[in-house]
Design a protein around this motif. Structure first.
Motif, short mmCIF file in Angstrom:
data_model
loop_
_atom_site.label_atom_id
_atom_site.label_comp_id
_atom_site.label_asym_id
_atom_site.label_seq_id
_atom_site.Cartn_x
_atom_site.Cartn_y
_atom_site.Cartn_z
N GLY A 152 7.77 -1.13 3.96
CA GLY A 152 7.94 -2.43 4.03
C GLY A 152 6.48 -2.81 3.55
N GLY A 153 5.89 -2.28 2.51
CA GLY A 153 4.50 -2.67 1.92
C GLY A 153 4.77 -3.21 0.62
N GLN A 154 3.87 -3.61 -0.02
CA GLN A 154 3.92 -4.38 -1.37
C GLN A 154 2.90 -3.83 -2.43
OE1 GLN A 154 2.56 -6.42 1.72
NE2 GLN A 154 4.89 -6.34 2.18
N GLU A 155 1.96 -2.98 -1.90
CA GLU A 155 0.85 -2.63 -3.03
C GLU A 155 0.34 -1.12 -2.96
OE1 GLU A 155 -2.25 -5.47 -2.61
OE2 GLU A 155 -3.07 -4.44 -1.07
N VAL A 156 -0.49 -0.70 -3.69
CA VAL A 156 -1.04 0.69 -3.64
C VAL A 156 -2.44 0.31 -3.54
CG1 VAL A 156 -1.76 2.85 -4.49
CG2 VAL A 156 0.69 1.91 -5.03
N ARG A 157 -3.15 0.21 -2.18
CA ARG A 157 -4.43 -0.16 -2.04
C ARG A 157 -5.40 0.81 -2.74
NH1 ARG A 157 -3.94 0.04 4.24
NH2 ARG A 157 -2.24 -1.30 4.27
N LYS A 158 -6.53 0.39 -3.18
CA LYS A 158 -7.67 1.36 -3.86
C LYS A 158 -8.24 1.74 -2.65
CE LYS A 158 -7.90 -1.68 -7.70
NZ LYS A 158 -8.51 -2.59 -8.50
N ASP A 159 -8.56 0.87 -1.64
CA ASP A 159 -9.42 1.27 -0.33
C ASP A 159 -8.43 1.33 0.87
OD1 ASP A 159 -10.96 1.43 2.02
OD2 ASP A 159 -12.61 0.58 1.00
N ASP A 186 3.83 1.29 6.27
CA ASP A 186 2.95 0.45 5.32
C ASP A 186 1.34 0.77 5.34
OD1 ASP A 186 2.37 -1.09 7.51
OD2 ASP A 186 2.84 -3.02 6.54
N ALA A 187 0.93 1.63 6.17
CA ALA A 187 -0.52 1.95 6.61
C ALA A 187 -1.06 0.55 7.07
CB ALA A 187 -1.07 2.20 5.07
N SER A 188 -0.53 -0.34 7.55
CA SER A 188 -1.22 -1.55 8.07
C SER A 188 -1.89 -1.19 9.14
CB SER A 188 0.04 -2.60 8.67
OG SER A 188 0.81 -1.92 9.43
N VAL A 192 -7.94 11.79 -3.91
CA VAL A 192 -6.50 11.31 -4.87
C VAL A 192 -6.55 10.46 -5.91
CG1 VAL A 192 -4.22 10.34 -4.86
CG2 VAL A 192 -4.82 12.16 -2.88
N GLU A 193 -7.62 9.33 -5.74
CA GLU A 193 -8.15 8.36 -6.36
C GLU A 193 -9.20 8.90 -7.48
OE1 GLU A 193 -7.76 4.60 -6.51
OE2 GLU A 193 -6.01 5.39 -5.53
N ALA A 194 -9.75 9.99 -7.41
CA ALA A 194 -10.49 10.41 -8.39
C ALA A 194 -9.73 10.99 -9.22
CB ALA A 194 -11.47 11.41 -7.74
N LEU A 195 -8.50 11.53 -8.90
CA LEU A 195 -7.71 12.22 -9.83
C LEU A 195 -6.67 11.15 -10.39
CD1 LEU A 195 -7.11 15.07 -11.10
CD2 LEU A 195 -5.50 15.47 -9.16
N CYS A 196 -6.07 10.55 -9.66
CA CYS A 196 -4.91 9.55 -10.06
C CYS A 196 -5.22 7.94 -9.36
CB CYS A 196 -3.84 10.10 -9.69
SG CYS A 196 -3.48 11.87 -9.59
N PRO A 197 -6.01 7.42 -10.22
CA PRO A 197 -6.30 6.17 -9.61
C PRO A 197 -5.22 4.98 -9.29
CG PRO A 197 -7.34 6.49 -11.64
CD PRO A 197 -7.00 7.77 -11.44
N GLY A 198 -5.28 4.60 -8.05
CA GLY A 198 -4.26 3.47 -8.03
C GLY A 198 -2.82 3.90 -7.95
N VAL A 199 -2.26 5.14 -7.53
CA VAL A 199 -1.23 5.59 -7.72
C VAL A 199 -0.71 5.76 -6.72
CG1 VAL A 199 0.33 7.58 -8.79
CG2 VAL A 199 -1.32 6.52 -10.10
N VAL A 200 -1.23 6.65 -5.77
CA VAL A 200 -0.84 7.12 -4.29
C VAL A 200 -0.97 6.23 -3.11
CG1 VAL A 200 -0.89 9.26 -2.68
CG2 VAL A 200 -1.07 9.55 -5.30
N SER A 201 -0.32 5.73 -2.57
CA SER A 201 -0.27 4.84 -1.56
C SER A 201 -0.95 5.25 -0.27
CB SER A 201 0.91 3.94 -1.20
OG SER A 201 1.72 5.03 -0.52
N CYS A 202 -1.70 4.72 0.66
CA CYS A 202 -2.19 5.22 1.66
C CYS A 202 -1.11 5.37 2.64
CB CYS A 202 -3.26 4.00 2.33
SG CYS A 202 -4.57 3.62 1.28
N ALA A 203 -0.25 4.59 2.78
CA ALA A 203 1.06 5.00 3.65
C ALA A 203 1.73 6.36 3.22
CB ALA A 203 2.05 3.96 3.29
N ASP A 204 1.68 6.52 2.03
CA ASP A 204 2.39 8.16 1.63
C ASP A 204 1.19 9.23 2.16
OD1 ASP A 204 4.69 7.49 0.57
OD2 ASP A 204 4.04 7.74 -1.36
N ILE A 205 -0.22 9.05 1.92
CA ILE A 205 -1.00 10.00 2.45
C ILE A 205 -0.99 10.23 3.95
CG2 ILE A 205 -3.48 10.18 2.66
CD1 ILE A 205 -3.96 8.81 0.07
N LEU A 206 -0.74 9.15 4.63
CA LEU A 206 -0.76 9.13 6.24
C LEU A 206 0.69 10.02 6.47
CD1 LEU A 206 -1.63 8.64 9.22
CD2 LEU A 206 -0.71 6.43 8.87
#
Length: 316
Positions: free
Chosen positions: A304-311, A71-73, A107-121
């Motif tokens: 186990g996460g709940q949101e898509v972080r902006k940062d 969950d990128a915690s 990724v945010e520059a192209l698709c803001p608020g879509v891709v989670s940090c957990a997926d990036i990791l």
């Protein structure tokens, strides 16, 4: 290759079905189709600048998934009175957080608020294995980012001093099998270890032996020359194996020769099933790669996460 692809497809169907379709291979197909290629581009660029990045990101992903799921915690900064996971004792040596930040920014520059940090990791962990000469796989996507990160919870991470029963317990609590334990331990083929992680084996091992008798004498001597006095070599250490920037099966070969660094590595030889798997992976890099892919998909699908972080460093 055909067998590997077929195996992965079968595994993914089982995993994704068990998660109630929470994750899927084409999760961003409509919302951010270029996400994976952007992340891979950033990771590749950073690896070319710093060869320590692969081991750092693979370890970071493992440490993330073992606390509250993937969950990128582990990426969250400490804030106020809360000390975050990244500042817990087992994680203070984690680095290369900036790679995830850079990928997130693009990724945010192209698709803001879509891709989670957990997926990036999770995707970055796959990419660094490939860039180090290891296998590739399709990463199921759709993880959400967590809002909680506590340094106190890092005691749940398997320690380098663990014995086989402690390792089994740690992995089984997360739904991971004996094969997952042995194959994921193969990630120790990448990276660097500080003396503190193996001092217990080369100084004052027990009341009878100063050095762990299961360790090859010449190997122990070389480690003692690097880490001569307990607690006096804070930044000293050694590569996890002689090919510590290449994702291969050298780890298992050295383990059978008494040339492993951690007690938790050596512990894999103390039970028949884990020892048999070590022998199998030492004799076949293909068998190791296939098992590693299966276990990485399984581990990275613990959510186990709940949101898509902006940062990635702060909650929304």
């Amino acid at each position: 290759m055909a067998f590997t692809v077929a195996l992965l497809c079968t595994l993914l169907v089982i995993l994704i079905s068990s998660l109630g379709n929470a994750l899927s291979l084409n999760y961003y197909e409509q919302t951010c189709p270029d996400a994976e290629s952007i992340i891979t581009k950033v990771v590749k660029s950073e690896v070319m600048k710093d060869q320590t990045v692969p081991a750092a990101l693979l370890r970071m992903h493992f440490h993330d998934c073992f606390i509250r799921g993937c969950d990128a915690s582990v990426l969250l900064n400490s804030a106020g009175k809360n000390t975050a996971e990244k500042d817990g004792p087992p994680n203070v040596s984690l680095h290369a957080f900036y790679v995830v930040d850079n990928a997130k920014k693009e990724v945010e520059a192209l698709c803001p608020g879509v891709v989670s940090c957990a997926d990036i990791l999770a995707l970055a962990a796959r990419d660094v294995v490939v860039l180090s000469g290891g296998p590739t796989w399709d990463v199921p996507k759709g993880r959400k980012d967590g809002r909680t990160s506590k340094a106190s919870e890092t005691v749940q991470l398997p320690a380098p001093t663990f014995n086989i029963s402690q390792l089994h317990q740690s992995f089984s609590q997360r739904g991971l099998s004996t094969e997952d334990l042995v194959s994921l331990s193969g990630g120790h083929t990448l990276g660097f270890s500080h003396c503190s992680s193996f001092q217990n084996r080369i100084h004052n091992f027990n009341s009878t032996h100063d050095i762990d008798p299961s360790m090859h004498p010449s190997f122990a001597a070389s480690l003692r020359s690097i880490c001569p006095i307990k607690n006096k070599a804070k930044n000293a250490g050694t590569g996890m194996d002689p090919s510590s920037t290449t994702f291969d099966n050298t780890y298992y070969k050295l383990l059978l020769e008494g040339k492993s660094l951690f007690s938790s590595d050596q512990a894999l030889l103390t039970a028949s099933k884990t020892k048999d798997l070590v022998s199998e992976f030492s004799s076949s890099k293909a068998a190791f790669h296939k098992a590693f892919v299966k276990s990485m998909i399984k581990m990275s699908s613990i959510t186990g996460g709940q949101e898509v972080r902006k940062d990635c460093r702060v909650v929304n």
